[in-house]
Design a protein around this motif. Structure first.
Motif, short mmCIF file in Angstrom:
data_model
loop_
_atom_site.label_atom_id
_atom_site.label_comp_id
_atom_site.label_asym_id
_atom_site.label_seq_id
_atom_site.Cartn_x
_atom_site.Cartn_y
_atom_site.Cartn_z
N HIS A 263 73.99 -6.70 -62.31
CA HIS A 263 73.83 -7.97 -61.59
C HIS A 263 72.50 -7.93 -60.88
O HIS A 263 71.82 -6.90 -60.89
N HIS B 130 71.46 -8.30 -57.66
CA HIS B 130 71.20 -7.98 -56.26
C HIS B 130 69.99 -7.05 -56.18
O HIS B 130 69.72 -6.28 -57.10
N HIS C 164 82.45 -9.76 -56.07
CA HIS C 164 81.30 -9.36 -55.24
C HIS C 164 80.10 -10.23 -55.57
O HIS C 164 79.38 -10.70 -54.68
ZN ZN Z 1 75.68 -5.97 -55.49
#
Ligand code: ZN
Length: 307
Positions: free
Chosen positions: A68, A70, A145
Motif C-alpha cells: 500500500h 503509506h 487499515h
Molecule cells: Zn500502513
C-alpha cells in the motif's frame, strides 16, 4: 527463529516503525522488493538492496512492489527507481492517485507526512498472481487499515505478506474511521480472509516474521472489538500514532512547531472533531498523551522522542 522457515530466495529486511519491513525476492527470472521504507531512510534501503544483490551474485533489481502507499511502505520508491531502473507496481486502486500525484487522494498531506513523487509502471490486481523471485504469489485485497492495501500469499510455502493488516500483536491504525469512513468492518473481513488461508509464516509490515497466525488473529480481533466499541479510542490511538511517527523522524522538536504541525494536519483535525475537542484543547492533550504513554518526554518546551 521464524526466518529460518523462509524458503530459498526470500530475505526479510526487518526495519523499524518509520520504515516498514522490506522483503527481497530473488530467482533466475526475477528480483523484486516488496515495500521500500520511509524516504528519510532511502539510502539505507538502497544499501540493503545492493548488499543483497551482491551477496547473491545478482546484477539487477527488476521491480518494486508496494502493498500500500503509506509513506513508510513506499518512501524509497523514487530513490530505488533512480538507483536500479526498476519497475514500480502499486495496488490497482491507487492508479488514479499516483498517475496525477493527486494530493487529495494520496495520504501524505492528510497524515502530515512526506513521500517523494514516483511513477508506477504496472498495477497489482487483487485476484491475480505475480511472480516475485522464484515463486508465484496471489494478490489479495486487504481493506481496513488502508482500503486500497493488498497482501501477498504464497500457497506452496503458506507464507503471507500481511502488510499492516495483521501484525504479531494487532494491526495498523484504522485510518478511515478517523475521518468518518467505515473501516472496522473491513478490518474484520480481512482478518476473516486471513483465517481461511493455511499460513505457516506471516511476514508483517512491522516487526519480525511470526508463525502463530491464529494467535495473532485472535489478538487482532480482541483489539478490534476494543476500538470499534468506542470510536474515540481509535481516534485517540490514531492521533498518538501519527504524532509518534513524526517524532521518530524529528527526534526532538519545539512544542510550538509540534503544535503548528498538529493544526496543519487534516487527519488530526478529524481526530479532534471525533473527540469533540477544539484544536486548542487538542494541542494541549496530544503531546501530553504521548508523554503519559511513555513514548516521549517534554523538556524546556521541547518534545523529545523516547524509543
Ligand atoms: Zn500502513
Amino acid at each position: 527463529m521464524p526466518t529460518r522457515l523462509l524458503p530459498p530466495g526470500i530475505e526479510v529486511f526487518e526495519r523499524g516503525w518509520l520504515s516498514a519491513n522490506n522483503i527481497f525476492h530473488f530467482g533466475d527470472q526475477d528480483v523484486s522488493l516488496v515495500d521500500t521504507g520511509y524516504c528519510a531512510h532511502e539510502n539505507l534501503t538502497i544499501d540493503l538492496v545492493r548488499n543483497a544483490l551482491n551477496k547473491n551474485s545478482l546484477s539487477r533489481l527488476d521491480k518494486v512492489v508496494n502493498t500500500h502507499l503509506h509513506s513508510d511502505h513506499c518512501g524509497g520508491n523514487a530513490a530505488l527507481a533512480k538507483a536500479f531502473h526498476c519497475e514500480i507496481l502499486i495496488p490497482a486502486a491507487e492508479e488514479k492517485a499516483v498517475s496525477n500525484w493527486n494530493e487529495d487522494l494520496l495520504s501524505y498531506q492528510n497524515l502530515g507526512q512526506e513521500c517523494p513523487r514516483f511513477a508506477h509502471d504496472r498495477l497489482l490486481i487483487p485476484g491475480q498472481e505475480i511472480l516475485l523471485g522464484r515463486y508465484v504469489w496471489q494478490i489479495l485485497a486487504a481493506p481496513g487499515h488502508d482500503h486500497h492495501s493488498v497482501m501477498l500469499y504464497q500457497p506452496d510455502h503458506c507464507i503471507l505478506i500481511s502488510a499492516d493488516a495483521l501484525w504479531e500483536e494487532g494491526f495498523g491504525v484504522v485510518f478511515p474511521e478517523i475521518w468518518g469512513e467505515p473501516g472496522f468492518e473491513e478490518v474484520a473481513q480481512t482478518l476473516d480472509l486471513i483465517e481461511t488461508l493455511p499460513v505457516s509464516l506471516v511476514i508483517p509490515g512491522h516487526g519480525k516474521p511470526f508463525i502463530d497466525a491464529a494467535k495473532s488473529i485472535a489478538t487482532a480481533r480482541s483489539r478490534l472489538d476494543y476500538l470499534a466499541s468506542d470510536p474515540d479510542r481509535n481516534a485517540r490511538h490514531g492521533a498518538k500514532v501519527l504524532l509518534k511517527y513524526k517524532l521518530i523522524e524529528w527526534r526532538t522538536k519545539d512544542l510550538d512547531e509540534v503544535n503548528h504541525w498538529i493544526v496543519g494536519t487534516p487527519a488530526l483535525k478529524s481526530a479532534a472533531k471525533q473527540l469533540n475537542m477544539d484544536l486548542e484543547d487538542f494541542i494541549k492533550w496530544l503531546p501530553q498523551a504521548l508523554v503519559k504513554s511513555g513514548a516521549a518526554k517534554l523538556e524546556d518546551q521541547k518534545l523529545i522522542d523516547l524509543a
